[in-house]
Design a protein around this motif. Structure first.
Motif, PDB file in Angstrom:
ATOM      1  N   THR A  17      13.323  25.484 -25.569  1.00 35.13           N
ATOM      2  CA  THR A  17      14.179  24.318 -25.770  1.00 35.13           C
ATOM      3  C   THR A  17      14.664  24.330 -27.209  1.00 35.13           C
ATOM      4  O   THR A  17      13.859  24.398 -28.137  1.00 35.13           O
ATOM      5  CB  THR A  17      13.395  23.010 -25.507  1.00 35.13           C
ATOM      6  OG1 THR A  17      12.863  23.053 -24.179  1.00 35.13           O
ATOM      7  CG2 THR A  17      14.273  21.787 -25.670  1.00 35.13           C
ATOM      8  N   ALA A  18      15.988  24.280 -27.376  1.00 32.28           N
ATOM      9  CA  ALA A  18      16.578  24.253 -28.718  1.00 32.28           C
ATOM     10  C   ALA A  18      17.266  22.906 -28.935  1.00 32.28           C
ATOM     11  O   ALA A  18      17.715  22.264 -27.987  1.00 32.28           O
ATOM     12  CB  ALA A  18      17.585  25.387 -28.875  1.00 32.28           C
ATOM     13  N   LYS A  64       9.974  15.079 -24.361  1.00 31.37           N
ATOM     14  CA  LYS A  64      10.481  14.382 -25.546  1.00 31.37           C
ATOM     15  C   LYS A  64      12.007  14.382 -25.567  1.00 31.37           C
ATOM     16  O   LYS A  64      12.639  13.394 -25.932  1.00 31.37           O
ATOM     17  CB  LYS A  64       9.934  15.033 -26.810  1.00 31.37           C
ATOM     18  CG  LYS A  64      10.502  14.460 -28.090  1.00 31.37           C
ATOM     19  CD  LYS A  64       9.974  15.177 -29.316  1.00 31.37           C
ATOM     20  CE  LYS A  64      10.620  14.632 -30.578  1.00 31.37           C
ATOM     21  NZ  LYS A  64      10.161  15.335 -31.780  1.00 31.37           N
ATOM     22  N   TYR A  65      12.609  15.512 -25.163  1.00 26.98           N
ATOM     23  CA  TYR A  65      14.075  15.658 -25.219  1.00 26.98           C
ATOM     24  C   TYR A  65      14.756  15.411 -23.868  1.00 26.98           C
ATOM     25  O   TYR A  65      15.918  15.759 -23.688  1.00 26.98           O
ATOM     26  CB  TYR A  65      14.441  17.023 -25.795  1.00 26.98           C
ATOM     27  CG  TYR A  65      14.114  17.108 -27.266  1.00 26.98           C
ATOM     28  CD1 TYR A  65      14.870  16.402 -28.204  1.00 26.98           C
ATOM     29  CD2 TYR A  65      13.042  17.865 -27.719  1.00 26.98           C
ATOM     30  CE1 TYR A  65      14.568  16.458 -29.548  1.00 26.98           C
ATOM     31  CE2 TYR A  65      12.739  17.933 -29.072  1.00 26.98           C
ATOM     32  CZ  TYR A  65      13.511  17.228 -29.987  1.00 26.98           C
ATOM     33  OH  TYR A  65      13.208  17.283 -31.326  1.00 26.98           O
ATOM     34  N   SER A  66      14.051  14.800 -22.930  1.00 22.49           N
ATOM     35  CA  SER A  66      14.613  14.369 -21.633  1.00 22.49           C
ATOM     36  C   SER A  66      15.198  15.513 -20.810  1.00 22.49           C
ATOM     37  O   SER A  66      16.230  15.351 -20.149  1.00 22.49           O
ATOM     38  CB  SER A  66      15.685  13.298 -21.851  1.00 22.49           C
ATOM     39  OG  SER A  66      15.167  12.209 -22.554  1.00 22.49           O
ATOM     40  N   VAL A  67      14.549  16.669 -20.828  1.00 21.77           N
ATOM     41  CA  VAL A  67      14.993  17.787 -19.993  1.00 21.77           C
ATOM     42  C   VAL A  67      14.427  17.589 -18.586  1.00 21.77           C
ATOM     43  O   VAL A  67      13.206  17.545 -18.414  1.00 21.77           O
ATOM     44  CB  VAL A  67      14.522  19.149 -20.563  1.00 21.77           C
ATOM     45  CG1 VAL A  67      14.937  20.295 -19.647  1.00 21.77           C
ATOM     46  CG2 VAL A  67      15.047  19.355 -21.978  1.00 21.77           C
ATOM     47  N   PRO A  68      15.290  17.444 -17.563  1.00 19.52           N
ATOM     48  CA  PRO A  68      14.782  17.283 -16.190  1.00 19.52           C
ATOM     49  C   PRO A  68      13.993  18.516 -15.748  1.00 19.52           C
ATOM     50  O   PRO A  68      14.352  19.642 -16.099  1.00 19.52           O
ATOM     51  CB  PRO A  68      16.059  17.128 -15.352  1.00 19.52           C
ATOM     52  CG  PRO A  68      17.133  16.749 -16.320  1.00 19.52           C
ATOM     53  CD  PRO A  68      16.748  17.391 -17.625  1.00 19.52           C
ATOM     54  N   ASP A  69      12.931  18.306 -14.979  1.00 18.32           N
ATOM     55  CA  ASP A  69      12.085  19.416 -14.520  1.00 18.32           C
ATOM     56  C   ASP A  69      12.900  20.507 -13.824  1.00 18.32           C
ATOM     57  O   ASP A  69      12.671  21.689 -14.039  1.00 18.32           O
ATOM     58  CB  ASP A  69      10.996  18.920 -13.567  1.00 18.32           C
ATOM     59  CG  ASP A  69       9.933  18.102 -14.297  1.00 18.32           C
ATOM     60  OD1 ASP A  69       9.847  18.202 -15.538  1.00 18.32           O
ATOM     61  OD2 ASP A  69       9.215  17.344 -13.617  1.00 18.32           O
ATOM     62  N   ALA A  95       5.622  19.150 -23.290  1.00 15.12           N
ATOM     63  CA  ALA A  95       5.743  17.914 -24.072  1.00 15.12           C
ATOM     64  C   ALA A  95       7.080  17.872 -24.811  1.00 15.12           C
ATOM     65  O   ALA A  95       7.705  16.813 -24.926  1.00 15.12           O
ATOM     66  CB  ALA A  95       4.583  17.794 -25.055  1.00 15.12           C
ATOM     67  N   VAL A  96       7.542  19.027 -25.270  1.00 10.72           N
ATOM     68  CA  VAL A  96       8.843  19.115 -25.951  1.00 10.72           C
ATOM     69  C   VAL A  96       9.958  18.765 -24.972  1.00 10.72           C
ATOM     70  O   VAL A  96      10.866  17.984 -25.276  1.00 10.72           O
ATOM     71  CB  VAL A  96       9.061  20.527 -26.548  1.00 10.72           C
ATOM     72  CG1 VAL A  96      10.484  20.684 -27.068  1.00 10.72           C
ATOM     73  CG2 VAL A  96       8.037  20.814 -27.634  1.00 10.72           C
ATOM     74  N   LYS A  97       9.877  19.318 -23.770  1.00  6.49           N
ATOM     75  CA  LYS A  97      10.894  19.057 -22.751  1.00  6.49           C
ATOM     76  C   LYS A  97      10.937  17.570 -22.381  1.00  6.49           C
ATOM     77  O   LYS A  97      12.007  16.992 -22.202  1.00  6.49           O
ATOM     78  CB  LYS A  97      10.655  19.942 -21.529  1.00  6.49           C
ATOM     79  CG  LYS A  97      10.873  21.418 -21.855  1.00  6.49           C
ATOM     80  CD  LYS A  97      10.559  22.311 -20.699  1.00  6.49           C
ATOM     81  CE  LYS A  97      10.544  23.769 -21.073  1.00  6.49           C
ATOM     82  NZ  LYS A  97      11.551  24.250 -21.990  1.00  6.49           N
TER      83      LYS A  97
END
Length: 194
Positions: A123-124, A111-116, A107-109
């Motif tokens: 995640t920082a 939220k911060y638009s980190v591609p799979d 969910a954090v990834k």
């Protein structure tokens, strides 16, 4: 004061006075104009040139170093041990880290638009940028200095030899990617194997 002592004091003070004078002149005039005015005295021109060079190197070095104590928020799973190695590494580099344990790191990834395909174990977030995974400090500093128009940078998965993933002398090759809101990625830095 004896003449010999007076001469020693003068010799000791001369570089300090000359350095201070050059500093004042450099603040007042552009270096090129000062060099033109001092053409006749080659030692002063050399000293001025060296001062400009040293000053520029110090300025450049400061530019890539983050301020001590800059805060980074790190989201990580409670069960991940390698994340702690990366966090300790960043602390040693002068970053303050606020760790938030979460069992829903996905969910954090999102939220911060980190591609799979660029995801890793933690995640920082720092200064509005995402730092995904075991990114070397040099790349984090470069990101903060250059301030590119990206969401963040990532080292996908967990390559051996990255900060927090050390295993003796073994170092796998890896790439640090930058990525934008549309999930487009490009190489930010490459590290060969050793």
């Amino acid at each position: 004061m004896k003449y010999k002592q007076l001469t020693q004091v003068q010799n000791w003070l001369r570089p300090i006075v000359v350095g201070a004078a050059i500093g004042v002149v450099m603040v007042t005039y552009p270096a090129v104009a000062v060099a033109e005015r001092l053409k006749d005295d080659s030692s002063l021109v050399t000293l001025l040139t060296q001062s400009v060079s040293i000053s520029q190197n110090v300025k450049n070095e400061r530019a890539i170093l983050p301020a001590r104590g800059r805060e980074m928020v790190v989201y990580r799973s409670p069960s991940c041990s390698c994340c702690g190695g990366w966090i300790d590494y960043m602390k040693k580099q002068g970053f303050q880290t606020k760790v938030i344990l979460t069992s829903d790191i996905e969910a954090v990834k999102q939220k911060y638009s980190v591609p799979d395909r660029l995801a890793s174990c933690h995640t920082a977030v720092i200064d509005g940028y995402v730092v995904e995974g075991h990114v070397p400090v040099h790349d984090v500093k470069r990101l903060l200095q250059e301030k590119p128009n990206v969401v963040g940078i990532s080292v996908p998965q967990m390559p051996v030899g990255t900060p927090g993933m050390e295993m003796g002398d073994r170092k796998d090759p890896f790439t640090v990617f930058s990525f934008d809101r549309q999930g487009r990625a490009k190489a930010f830095n490459k590290y060969p194997s050793s």
